[in-house]
Design a protein around this motif. Structure first.
Motif, PDB file in Angstrom:
ATOM      1  N   THR A   1       2.267   1.822  -3.753  1.00 13.11           N
ATOM      2  CA  THR A   1       2.035   1.860  -4.756  1.00 13.11           C
ATOM      3  C   THR A   1       0.916   3.647  -4.632  1.00 13.11           C
ATOM      4  OG1 THR A   1      -0.284   0.871  -3.521  1.00 13.11           O
ATOM      5  CG2 THR A   1       0.349  -0.140  -5.159  1.00 13.11           C
ATOM      6  N   VAL A   2       0.838   3.949  -3.137  1.00 14.56           N
ATOM      7  CA  VAL A   2       0.762   5.291  -2.530  1.00 14.56           C
ATOM      8  C   VAL A   2       1.789   6.317  -3.267  1.00 14.56           C
ATOM      9  CG1 VAL A   2       0.214   6.953  -0.947  1.00 14.56           C
ATOM     10  CG2 VAL A   2      -0.995   4.813  -1.194  1.00 14.56           C
TER      11      VAL A   2
ATOM     12  N   ALA B   1       0.819  -1.255   0.128  1.00 18.28           N
ATOM     13  CA  ALA B   1      -0.315   0.165  -0.331  1.00 18.28           C
ATOM     14  C   ALA B   1       0.559   1.007  -0.125  1.00 18.28           C
ATOM     15  CB  ALA B   1      -0.710  -0.049   1.285  1.00 18.28           C
ATOM     16  N   PHE B   2       1.776   1.359   0.638  1.00 24.36           N
ATOM     17  CA  PHE B   2       3.196   2.697   0.990  1.00 24.36           C
ATOM     18  C   PHE B   2       3.535   2.606  -0.719  1.00 24.36           C
ATOM     19  CE2 PHE B   2       2.536   2.270   5.656  1.00 24.36           C
ATOM     20  CZ  PHE B   2       2.596   3.645   5.981  1.00 24.36           C
TER      21      PHE B   2
ATOM     22  N   SER C   1      -6.865   2.231   0.220  1.00 31.60           N
ATOM     23  CA  SER C   1      -5.496   1.130  -0.151  1.00 31.60           C
ATOM     24  C   SER C   1      -5.391   0.130   1.249  1.00 31.60           C
ATOM     25  CB  SER C   1      -4.408   1.474  -1.072  1.00 31.60           C
ATOM     26  OG  SER C   1      -4.317   2.347  -1.501  1.00 31.60           O
ATOM     27  N   LEU C   2      -5.378   0.771   2.272  1.00 36.64           N
ATOM     28  CA  LEU C   2      -4.948  -0.516   3.076  1.00 36.64           C
ATOM     29  C   LEU C   2      -6.253  -1.780   3.599  1.00 36.64           C
ATOM     30  CD1 LEU C   2      -3.008   1.573   5.351  1.00 36.64           C
ATOM     31  CD2 LEU C   2      -2.255  -0.001   4.523  1.00 36.64           C
TER      32      LEU C   2
ATOM     33  N   TYR D   1      -6.905  -3.619   0.194  1.00 36.72           N
ATOM     34  CA  TYR D   1      -5.886  -5.179   0.757  1.00 36.72           C
ATOM     35  C   TYR D   1      -6.046  -5.759   1.668  1.00 36.72           C
ATOM     36  CZ  TYR D   1      -3.344  -1.959  -2.934  1.00 36.72           C
ATOM     37  OH  TYR D   1      -2.666  -1.029  -4.042  1.00 36.72           O
TER      38      TYR D   1
ATOM     39  N   LEU E   1      -6.003   8.032   0.492  1.00 35.06           N
ATOM     40  CA  LEU E   1      -6.130   7.013  -0.600  1.00 35.06           C
ATOM     41  C   LEU E   1      -5.426   5.720   0.711  1.00 35.06           C
ATOM     42  CD1 LEU E   1      -6.397   6.558  -3.618  1.00 35.06           C
ATOM     43  CD2 LEU E   1      -4.130   7.118  -4.603  1.00 35.06           C
ATOM     44  N   LEU E   2      -4.433   6.026   0.902  1.00 37.34           N
ATOM     45  CA  LEU E   2      -3.742   5.365   1.169  1.00 37.34           C
ATOM     46  C   LEU E   2      -4.405   4.403   2.558  1.00 37.34           C
ATOM     47  CD1 LEU E   2      -0.688   4.552   2.129  1.00 37.34           C
ATOM     48  CD2 LEU E   2      -0.472   5.581   4.463  1.00 37.34           C
TER      49      LEU E   2
ATOM     50  N   VAL F   1      -4.238  12.840  -0.009  1.00 37.47           N
ATOM     51  CA  VAL F   1      -2.356  10.993   0.437  1.00 37.47           C
ATOM     52  C   VAL F   1      -2.906  10.262   1.037  1.00 37.47           C
ATOM     53  CG1 VAL F   1       0.332  10.156   0.106  1.00 37.47           C
ATOM     54  CG2 VAL F   1      -0.669  12.658  -1.043  1.00 37.47           C
TER      55      VAL F   1
END
Lengths: 494, 562
Positions: free
Chosen positions: A218-219, A215-216, B556-557, B560, B552-553, B549
């Motif tokens: 890709t961001v 995740a880190f 995403s986390l 995932y 989005l992080l 940011v």
């Protein structure tokens, strides 16, 4: 070992070593000449590397003779040779252009340092591509980013400082995220070498640590490549940077970020993990499409052409990301092709715009009125570059759009294909605004004697324009390389 | 195989057209007449078959493929460019001439395209060229109409492109050949073609944009876009059943709107939809006879429709008026224009001894031969309608009717010559159809001049003109007596007519306003968010950037982990 064996590191070392020399020389003209020579030498080395790779497969170079995974490995496969060539070719062309443009836009006592910083950007970008070591990627990323903050801040407009500062903050966050991501991976695998990482990651891919690292990463990479909605730093940075810098960064920096994304997703994590096990493919398709459409719409309404093209870059990055998100060989080839073609078209457009700015001192849309007759060669280049941006055959832009549409149709994604083409229609609109103003509107003020730009600007512009047309007609090289690298990255099955 | 040097004949006009702005007045006339002649020569000089193959990506392009159908259309397009150039060369602007020639050249390029990609490229050049032709009339309404026209065509282009790519995905080939609309890919291609043919629901662009062009611009526009679409349908979708109802709709759409219309060039523009409808029906029938009919009809139609529009354009040029209600009685001072207009009107009505007679009957005959009773009846009925709206209404209201009091002279020589040339062709083809029959795609076994055909056609025309002719007689008599009847048609019909034109144009204007308003609101909405100060375009403070940011992080986390 002969000199030829050192080429993988030489391509990076040349600009890296020349940068301090520029500062030491501290004479504008000499600094320029040195940068020019170095960039063309890098180009020659990159071209030779591509031929070597095409001839005999990937090259592995051990820095200081230490074998990986202890030492740092430089690894040139087809994709990296290809991107090295793009970056160094754009640099070589931009350096020719820079002489007059930089002299006009930057104070004389800063020019030598400007070239030093520009060479550092180049060295950093080339280093990211050449290295086979994940931590080394971060180091070169920082080199190129720090140097690019410096060159952006040298823009004539005072807002350039603020833009550079914003870019600095955002870029640093991005780089930190990447570093954190790499740290997580190191924690789980104990290696930083990309190939080793690729070997060891599948065993631990179910752990939370790897997922958080993913995740880190890709961001962080998304920030560097200006993935919608992380693109907010880009328009100002591009709009207020000196013309040559805008052209260079627009054509290379985000492309290298796309390269890093491809490298991490497909080689280190593997397509099975990153695009199939994780829902990243969907994220990339959605964000790519949103970016392509929204940024194109913003571009339509822009009055400042540099900003317009900057937003168009965000849109084009959307297309590339979309191609990766399709997760099919065609989609990924399309992304690589677009990476290459977009470098050509945006390079041509921003350089031509730089020539215009050099003569009329403005890039506002209304100041372009009637310029079609007074700067015919520069405006014709903008029109041709614009056609490539829209994706009109027989330009290079068409080839990548074609594969992108093909890729989405292969997956049965009809709406995506339609939206891609609608995005092209939006590009028609904003390019048409340029054409209409330049060719059909009379200048508002009394015509000042505006002449065509000097030859040293026109030649680089037209080299890129010609490349746009050449690679639209002769697709064997670009398409061939994109396909072969896709196969290499995806493994034999691809 | 020929040498590698074979180039599409269309390029002669495209490249030559781009030279026009730089030529002096005398050179310009040379270009305007020489280029089409050269093109015509090239069209007939190229041997049959695919003359040039280019590898492109994984496919093969055939930019120059010479076929019977293509040659037929390219021939009439070259003739059209020649006469159009003659008609336009003194009055039209350089931009218009240049754009018109690029437009004509790209239409010819389509007729020689052997693959879908080449076709698409020329297709889009055609859209751009024709838009510039509309725009070069100048003025706000021409600009707006041109913009609407461009939007329709770009949209059609997108649909066509998606169809082409899908076709490649499905079949792996780019070849332009006969298809059936049985997959989404071919259906999209068909829709793309039909947009240019003026098929429903997008029929309105023809009557919207064409009459806004300059007098000569309309002449050019009437010939190429729709007939290129007929060509692509003819080659790509012969015998596609769906084309029959589509074509019939177009036939009657054209008639009804033309009867209601007051603007003389708009009447003729609606009549294009109507005529193309005939061709689309014939292509849908798909027998060799029907396809021959469609091709021959397109050939003849280009000539007589251009002739009609040249005549209307001359009137517009000399009087500055475009509404039927403002015109009339011009026969006295513009006899040449009137005669040529009448010849065109007779030809479009398929009067014996004109080109319409020998071409259109192939289509109706084909419908009869296939036992398509309803189609046949509707087509015959529509032929009567054609006579009403184009054959009588146009010349009657413009050249006769009441006397408007205007006495403009005939137009300048070059316009007259162009009209005479096309009148000659209309009659020559009518009297001596063999050369046209000889170049049709399939062998022709048809004799138009049989007693039966002559009698039927004359009967048809007589009955169609019945109302009009009766009224003409009545008119002379009612000046003295029969006040009631006099009122009935002189007042009542006139009022109804006025009311109709008034209402329809008011409705049109209201509709246009509404659409414009909607479009404006949409653009305003977009501007709020995407404009330079909109939320998506303004420079953001750093904090907000960083929030994105973080968002989005986090997002995403979350994804995932799931």
């Amino acid at each position: 070992m002969s000199l030829l064996d050192h080429f993988p590191v030489l391509v990076v070392l040349l600009p890296l070593m020349a940068a301090p020399l520029c500062v030491l020389i501290d004479r504008p003209r000499l600094a320029w000449a040195l940068s020019l020579a170095v960039s063309w030498l890098s180009l020659a080395v990159a071209a030779s590397l591509l031929f070597q790779v095409l001839g005999s497969g990937p090259i592995s170079y051990r820095l200081g003779g230490w074998p990986p995974p202890w030492g740092i490995e430089y690894r040139i496969d087809l994709l990296s040779a290809y991107v090295l060539l793009i970056v160094s070719a754009i640099a070589a062309v931009v350096m020719v252009f820079a002489y007059h443009s930089v002299a006009a836009e930057i104070a004389a006592d800063r020019i030598a340092r400007f070239y030093a910083a520009l060479l550092l950007v180049l060295a950093g970008l080339l280093g990211i591509v050449a290295t086979g070591d994940a931590f080394n990627v971060f180091v070169f990323l920082e080199i190129s980013s720090l140097a690019s903050y410096a060159v952006i801040s040298m823009g004539r407009d005072r807002r350039a400082l603020h833009a550079a500062f914003q870019y600095l903050v955002m870029g640093t966050i991005g780089a930190t995220f990447i570093l954190i991501g790499i740290g997580f991976l190191y924690m789980m695998t104990g290696t930083l070498n990309m190939q080793d990482l690729a070997d060891r990651l599948p065993a631990v891919s179910d752990t939370r640590t790897v997922r958080v690292g993913f995740a880190f990463l890709t961001v962080g990479i998304g920030l560097k490549l200006a993935l919608f909605p992380l693109h907010l730093w880009l328009p100002n940075a591009y709009a207020y940077a000196p013309s040559a810098v805008t052209a260079f960064l627009a054509a290379t920096a985000t492309k290298v970020a796309v390269y890093v994304l491809l490298r991490f997703l497909l080689e280190i994590f593997g397509a099975d993990f990153s695009l199939r096990a994780m829902p990243l493919d969907l994220i990339l398709i959605l964000l790519g499409l949103a970016g392509a459409l929204s940024a194109s719409l913003v571009a339509v309404f822009q009055e400042d052409i540099k900003r317009m093209l900057a937003y168009s870059s965000v849109a084009q990055i959307g297309y590339m990301v979309l191609g990766i998100g399709l997760a099919s060989p065609t989609g990924i080839s399309a992304a690589m092709l677009h990476l290459f073609n977009h470098a050509l078209m945006k390079g041509a457009l921003f350089l031509a715009l730089g020539a215009v700015a050099y003569r009329i001192g403005s890039v506002a849309l209304r100041d372009l009125a009637g310029l079609g007759r007074r700067m015919p060669w520069s405006m014709a280049a903008i029109v041709l570059g614009g056609l490539s941006l829209i994706g009109v055959p027989p330009t290079a832009g068409f080839v990548s759009k074609w594969y992108l549409v093909l890729g989405s149709l292969e997956q049965g994604l009809w709406p995506v294909a339609l939206l891609i083409l609608l995005g092209s229609l939006l590009a028609v609109v904003y390019i048409w605004k340029l054409v209409e103003t330049a060719y059909f509107k009379e200048p508002q003020t009394a015509p000042v004697a505006v002449r065509e730009a000097p030859l040293s600007m026109l030649i680089p512009v037209w080299i890129l324009v010609a490349a746009n047309l050449y690679f639209g007609l002769h697709t064997e090289i670009s398409v061939g390389v994109a396909r072969q690298s896709t196969v290499q990255l995806l493994g034999v099955a691809g | 195989m020929m040498s590698e040097l074979a180039l599409s004949p269309g390029l002669i006009l495209i490249l030559g057209g781009l030279l026009i702005p730089f030529a002096s007045a005398r050179q310009r006339l040379g270009l305007l007449l020489g280029l089409p002649a050269l093109t015509l020569g090239a069209v007939w000089w190229l041997p049959d078959g695919s003359l040039l193959t280019l590898p492109f990506l994984d496919y093969v392009l055939e930019p120059v493929r010479s076929t019977a159908e293509g040659r037929l259309f390219a021939t009439v397009f070259s003739i059209m460019a020649f006469a159009g150039g003659l008609y336009a060369h003194r009055q039209a602007s350089r931009t218009e001439l240049s754009a018109a020639f690029v437009y004509a050249g790209s239409a010819i390029g389509v007729t020689f395209a052997g693959d879908l990609l080449t076709l698409f490229v020329f297709w889009e050049i055609m859209a751009l060229g024709s838009t510039v032709v509309v725009w070069s009339a100048g003025g706000v309404s021409a600009y707006r109409a041109g913009l609407r026209y461009l939007l329709v065509h770009l949209l059609g282009g997108v649909v066509l492109m998606v169809g082409i790519v899908a076709q490649v995905v499905e079949t792996g080939s780019l070849a332009f050949q006969a298809m059936q609309p049985d997959s989404l890919a071919t259906q999209l291609i068909l829709i793309g073609f039909l947009v240019n043919a003026g098929a429903p629901p997008l029929s309105a662009w023809i009557a919207d944009a064409y009459p806004e062009a300059s007098p000569s611009g309309t002449v050019f526009l009437s010939a190429f876009t729709t007939k290129t679409a007929v060509f692509t349908l003819l080659v790509g979708f012969p015998g596609a059943d769906v084309l029959i109802p589509i074509g019939l709709y177009m036939v009657f759409y054209g008639i009804i709107y033309a009867l209601l219309e007051n603007d003389m060039r708009r009447i003729l523009a609606y009549s294009i939809v109507n005529q193309v409808g005939f061709m689309v029906v014939a292509i849908g029938i798909g027998t060799p006879m029907a396809l021959n009919g469609a091709a021959a009809h397109a050939f003849a139609h280009i000539i007589y429709k251009a002739l009609l529009l040249m005549s209307a354009g001359s009137v517009l040029l000399m009087t500055g008026k475009r509404k039927c209600t403002d015109l009339g009685g011009l026969f006295q001072s513009m006899p040449i224009t009137a005669i040529n207009g009448i010849i065109g009107a007779l030809a479009i009505s398929a009067f014996p001894f004109t080109s319409g007679f020998i071409s259109k009957s192939l289509e109706t005959q084909a419908a009869a031969d296939q036992g398509l009773l309803w189609v046949w009846m509707l087509l015959v009925a529509a032929s009567a309608g054609v006579f009403l709206h184009a054959g009588i209404k146009f010349p009657w209201f413009v050249f006769f009717q009441k006397d408007s009091g205007m006495r403009p002279p005939d137009p300048p020589t070059n316009l007259r010559n162009a009209m005479w040339l096309f009148s000659f062709l209309c009659i020559a083809l009518g009297l001596y159809p063999q050369p046209l029959y000889a170049i049709l795609p399939y062998p022709v076994d048809y004799q138009p001049y049989t007693i039966e055909h002559l009698v039927t056609q004359l009967q048809l025309l007589l009955f169609a003109g019945f109302a009009f002719f009766v009224m003409l007689k009545q008119m002379r008599r009612t000046l003295t007596i029969s006040l009631d009847f006099d009122w009935f048609y002189r007042k009542f019909f006139k009022e109804i007519g006025k009311e109709f034109t008034g209402r329809t144009s008011a409705a049109r204007a209201a509709q246009e306003q509404r659409m414009l308003g909607k479009a404006q609101r949409l653009i305003d909405n977009l501007y709020v968010h995407h404009g330079p100060r909109g939320v998506l375009a303004r420079s953001w403070p750093l904090g907000s950037m960083v929030i994105w940011v973080a968002a989005l992080l986090g997002f995403s986390l979350l994804l995932y982990y799931l």
